[in-house]
Design an enzyme around this catalytic site. Structure first.
Site, PDB file in Angstrom:
ATOM      1  N   HIS A 124      -2.522  -6.152  -3.016  1.00 33.08           N
ATOM      2  CA  HIS A 124      -2.537  -4.815  -3.645  1.00 33.08           C
ATOM      3  C   HIS A 124      -1.291  -4.490  -4.465  1.00 33.08           C
ATOM      4  CE1 HIS A 124      -6.325  -3.232  -2.350  1.00 33.08           C
ATOM      5  NE2 HIS A 124      -6.086  -3.574  -1.088  1.00 33.08           N
TER       6      HIS A 124
ATOM      7  N   HIS B 139      -3.660  -4.674   8.890  1.00 37.58           N
ATOM      8  CA  HIS B 139      -3.149  -3.357   9.304  1.00 37.58           C
ATOM      9  C   HIS B 139      -3.327  -3.090  10.806  1.00 37.58           C
ATOM     10  CE1 HIS B 139      -3.193  -1.378   5.022  1.00 37.58           C
ATOM     11  NE2 HIS B 139      -2.885  -2.659   4.981  1.00 37.58           N
TER      12      HIS B 139
ATOM     13  N   ASN C  67       0.822  -1.222   0.000  1.00 36.70           N
ATOM     14  CA  ASN C  67       0.000   0.000   0.000  1.00 36.70           C
ATOM     15  C   ASN C  67       0.857   1.274   0.000  1.00 36.70           C
ATOM     16  OD1 ASN C  67      -1.401  -1.980   2.364  1.00 36.70           O
ATOM     17  ND2 ASN C  67      -2.679  -1.461   0.615  1.00 36.70           N
TER      18      ASN C  67
HETATM   19 FE   LIG Z   1      -2.248  -3.803   3.248  1.00 30.14          FE
HETATM   20 FE   LIG Z   2      -3.490  -6.760   1.579  1.00 31.01          FE
END
Ligand SMILES: [Fe+2]
Ligand SMILES: [Fe+2]
Length: 287
Positions: free
Chosen positions: A87, A197, A59
């Site tokens: 991602h 996270h 990210n």
């Molecule tokens: Fe992430």
């Molecule tokens: Fe992820």
């Protein structure tokens, strides 16, 4: 040659707030302005720095993916190895540079035709470290089996390195914990969870010497929803309509990760502790 290797693993770096707090933290420990880790491991560190820094960067570029520019910026900041996750494909330029980005690892359990690689070997203090990245499957998009893949690859990986650090990028805690025990039985040095996270408080050394935590947490804006802007998250959840997510502002930021100490001779971890650091950049802006 040192007997131990001290590894700092940083959870998902989210956008610019994440990149700047990581740089700030690494600069401050290097300059002895803040202390790196605790004194709770009897073998003293050679200095106030880890020997090796790994970070999850899925990210790192505006919350989605990683540009080549940010990859190079984070190498300059002091990161030695980069893991990722679902991602990592969000910035299209990743397809242009991933095959030449030696330090960048994408999840191993994509089909073999997918660009990039699922693990990489690094040399440090005369030891070699294998860093590997795997995606979980519970509440995640369909992907190849991470269990049979690791089992099949282990003999090859063990020949290359006794120190194997695995980033298990997954959603469900029970899947992560199960994978930790599975990897411990296979002789891995560490399984560090990422993707949610939110740092968990379940760090431990499993019985065969695998350091484990369900999630290392993230590095980014502290006043946000897992690093993203609060208003857009609320709007999406309240209305169920699609909403463009933005990274939360650079004001209060937090850094989350773990410190692992691995015995070089055995490849087993002997110590794990959570690392947390907060920095308010709005104070800097006022000066
Ligand atoms: Fe992430
Ligand atoms: Fe992820």
């Amino acid at each position: 040659m040192n007997d131990y290797i001290d590894i700092l693993f940083l959870g998902d770096i989210v956008g610019k707030p994440g990149r700047i707090i990581v740089k700030d933290y690494l600069d401050k420990i290097k300059n002895n302005e803040i202390k790196y880790g605790s004194d709770n491991f009897e073998h003293a560190k050679s200095g106030n720095m880890p020997d090796f820094v790994i970070a999850n960067v899925e990210n790192a570029s505006h919350g989605f993916g990683l540009t080549e520019k940010n990859y190079n910026e984070l190498i300059q900041a002091g990161i030695d190895a980069f893991t990722s996750g679902n991602h990592i494909w969000d910035r299209k330029d990743v397809f242009e540079y991933i095959d030449n980005a030696r330090k960048l690892i994408r999840p191993f359990n994509y089909p073999k035709s997918v660009p990039g690689k699922g693990y990489e070997l690094f040399k440090i203090n005369g030891a070699s470290i294998c860093v590997i990245n795997v995606l979980g499957r519970v509440f995640m998009n369909p992907i190849e089996n991470p269990w049979t893949l690791l089992e099949e690859e282990m003999p090859k990986l063990k020949q290359k390195s006794d120190i194997i650090i695995l980033d298990f990028h997954a959603e469900a805690t029970a899947e992560k914990i199960s994978y930790g025990y599975f990897a411990d039985n296979l002789g891995l040095s560490a399984v560090i969870g990422t993707h949610t996270h939110v740092q968990t408080a379940d760090e431990k050394i499993l019985k065969n010497g695998c350091a484990y935590i369900s999630d290392a947490g993230f590095c980014g804006a502290a006043e946000g929803v897992i690093g993203m802007d609060i208003d857009s998250s609320l709007k999406r959840l309240k209305t169920s309509l699609p909403e463009r997510f933005d990274v939360a502002p650079i004001e209060k930021t937090e850094l989350n990760g773990v410190r692992i100490v691995v015995n070089i001779d055995t490849g087993k971890s002997e110590f794990i502790e959570r690392i947390k650091y907060f920095k308010d950049f709005s104070e800097d802006n006022k000066r």
